[in-house]
Design a protein around this motif. Structure first.
Motif, PDB file in Angstrom:
ATOM      1  N   PRO A   1       0.835  -1.203   0.000  1.00 53.47           N
ATOM      2  CA  PRO A   1       0.000   0.000   0.000  1.00 53.47           C
ATOM      3  C   PRO A   1       0.869   1.252   0.000  1.00 53.47           C
ATOM      4  O   PRO A   1       1.984   1.246   0.499  1.00 53.47           O
ATOM      5  CB  PRO A   1      -0.795  -0.125   1.303  1.00 53.47           C
ATOM      6  N   ILE A   2       0.318   2.317  -0.556  1.00 54.19           N
ATOM      7  CA  ILE A   2       1.063   3.574  -0.641  1.00 54.19           C
ATOM      8  C   ILE A   2       1.006   4.276   0.709  1.00 54.19           C
ATOM      9  O   ILE A   2      -0.064   4.534   1.236  1.00 54.19           O
ATOM     10  CB  ILE A   2       0.488   4.465  -1.742  1.00 54.19           C
ATOM     11  N   THR A   3       2.160   4.538   1.260  1.00 54.02           N
ATOM     12  CA  THR A   3       2.243   5.229   2.547  1.00 54.02           C
ATOM     13  C   THR A   3       2.422   6.723   2.316  1.00 54.02           C
ATOM     14  O   THR A   3       2.543   7.180   1.188  1.00 54.02           O
ATOM     15  CB  THR A   3       3.423   4.693   3.364  1.00 54.02           C
ATOM     16  N   GLY A   4       2.452   7.477   3.396  1.00 50.99           N
ATOM     17  CA  GLY A   4       2.646   8.919   3.292  1.00 50.99           C
ATOM     18  C   GLY A   4       3.978   9.285   2.697  1.00 50.99           C
ATOM     19  O   GLY A   4       4.087  10.214   1.907  1.00 50.99           O
ATOM     20  N   ILE A   5       5.021   8.532   3.049  1.00 48.69           N
ATOM     21  CA  ILE A   5       6.356   8.796   2.495  1.00 48.69           C
ATOM     22  C   ILE A   5       6.389   8.467   1.024  1.00 48.69           C
ATOM     23  O   ILE A   5       6.975   9.193   0.226  1.00 48.69           O
ATOM     24  CB  ILE A   5       7.417   8.000   3.281  1.00 48.69           C
ATOM     25  N   SER A   6       5.718   7.390   0.609  1.00 51.39           N
ATOM     26  CA  SER A   6       5.680   7.039  -0.813  1.00 51.39           C
ATOM     27  C   SER A   6       4.981   8.128  -1.614  1.00 51.39           C
ATOM     28  O   SER A   6       5.397   8.445  -2.727  1.00 51.39           O
ATOM     29  CB  SER A   6       4.963   5.715  -1.017  1.00 51.39           C
ATOM     30  N   ARG A   7       3.910   8.671  -1.049  1.00 54.09           N
ATOM     31  CA  ARG A   7       3.225   9.768  -1.751  1.00 54.09           C
ATOM     32  C   ARG A   7       4.154  10.963  -1.895  1.00 54.09           C
ATOM     33  O   ARG A   7       4.182  11.612  -2.939  1.00 54.09           O
ATOM     34  CB  ARG A   7       1.971  10.171  -0.986  1.00 54.09           C
ATOM     35  N   PHE A   8       4.923  11.259  -0.837  1.00 53.82           N
ATOM     36  CA  PHE A   8       5.877  12.366  -0.905  1.00 53.82           C
ATOM     37  C   PHE A   8       6.902  12.119  -2.000  1.00 53.82           C
ATOM     38  O   PHE A   8       7.258  13.030  -2.754  1.00 53.82           O
ATOM     39  CB  PHE A   8       6.564  12.533   0.455  1.00 53.82           C
ATOM     40  N   GLU A   9       7.373  10.875  -2.116  1.00 51.79           N
ATOM     41  CA  GLU A   9       8.342  10.545  -3.159  1.00 51.79           C
ATOM     42  C   GLU A   9       7.735  10.690  -4.544  1.00 51.79           C
ATOM     43  O   GLU A   9       8.381  11.174  -5.475  1.00 51.79           O
ATOM     44  CB  GLU A   9       8.857   9.128  -2.954  1.00 51.79           C
ATOM     45  N   ILE A  10       6.477  10.260  -4.685  1.00 53.88           N
ATOM     46  CA  ILE A  10       5.804  10.380  -5.982  1.00 53.88           C
ATOM     47  C   ILE A  10       5.659  11.854  -6.360  1.00 53.88           C
ATOM     48  O   ILE A  10       5.943  12.246  -7.500  1.00 53.88           O
ATOM     49  CB  ILE A  10       4.437   9.677  -5.942  1.00 53.88           C
ATOM     50  N   TYR A  11       5.244  12.672  -5.404  1.00 58.88           N
ATOM     51  CA  TYR A  11       5.117  14.103  -5.692  1.00 58.88           C
ATOM     52  C   TYR A  11       6.478  14.716  -5.996  1.00 58.88           C
ATOM     53  O   TYR A  11       6.589  15.583  -6.866  1.00 58.88           O
ATOM     54  CB  TYR A  11       4.466  14.836  -4.522  1.00 58.88           C
ATOM     55  N   GLY A  12       7.505  14.267  -5.310  1.00 57.28           N
ATOM     56  CA  GLY A  12       8.851  14.764  -5.587  1.00 57.28           C
ATOM     57  C   GLY A  12       9.313  14.409  -6.991  1.00 57.28           C
ATOM     58  O   GLY A  12       9.880  15.238  -7.702  1.00 57.28           O
ATOM     59  N   LEU A  13       9.038  13.172  -7.403  1.00 58.60           N
ATOM     60  CA  LEU A  13       9.429  12.760  -8.752  1.00 58.60           C
ATOM     61  C   LEU A  13       8.631  13.522  -9.811  1.00 58.60           C
ATOM     62  O   LEU A  13       9.170  13.901 -10.859  1.00 58.60           O
ATOM     63  CB  LEU A  13       9.239  11.257  -8.919  1.00 58.60           C
ATOM     64  N   LEU A  14       7.341  13.741  -9.538  1.00 62.45           N
ATOM     65  CA  LEU A  14       6.538  14.532 -10.481  1.00 62.45           C
ATOM     66  C   LEU A  14       7.050  15.962 -10.563  1.00 62.45           C
ATOM     67  O   LEU A  14       7.099  16.557 -11.645  1.00 62.45           O
ATOM     68  CB  LEU A  14       5.067  14.514 -10.066  1.00 62.45           C
ATOM     69  N   LEU A  15       7.449  16.511  -9.425  1.00 67.90           N
ATOM     70  CA  LEU A  15       8.008  17.861  -9.414  1.00 67.90           C
ATOM     71  C   LEU A  15       9.303  17.926 -10.221  1.00 67.90           C
ATOM     72  O   LEU A  15       9.518  18.862 -10.998  1.00 67.90           O
ATOM     73  CB  LEU A  15       8.256  18.313  -7.976  1.00 67.90           C
TER      74      LEU A  15
END
Length: 88
Positions: free
Chosen positions: A51-65
């Motif tokens: 499952p996607i955790t809060g840190i994984s979401r942060f990483e995804i947003y970082g990669l999108l940025l």
């Protein structure tokens, strides 16, 4: 006289690439190369997906940025390269 833009473009691309590579190393993306070799041959689809955790979401947003920053840098270099400017 658009050399500074290309140098900036190359520097930004290098920094983004290096950031993504360091992220991949810290998250063990290259740890199990033997398993990764056979992933396309497996029939199961996401049976054991974490499952996607809060840190994984942060990483995804970082990669999108980072991806957006790369696209904006590419567009900026193209615009400055195509615009007429300065003395010939």
């Amino acid at each position: 006289m658009y050399f500074p833009y290309f140098i900036t473009y190359i520097a930004v691309g290098f920094i983004i690439s290096l950031s993504v590579f360091i992220w991949a190393l810290k998250n063990n993306q290259f740890k199990d190369q033997r398993r990764a070799r056979f992933l396309p041959l497996e029939n199961e689809k996401g049976a054991d997906a974490a499952p996607i955790t809060g840190i994984s979401r942060f990483e995804i947003y970082g990669l999108l940025l980072l991806a957006c920053a790369g696209l904006l840098a590419s567009a900026a270099v193209l615009v400055f390269a195509l615009l007429p400017g300065g003395p010939p």
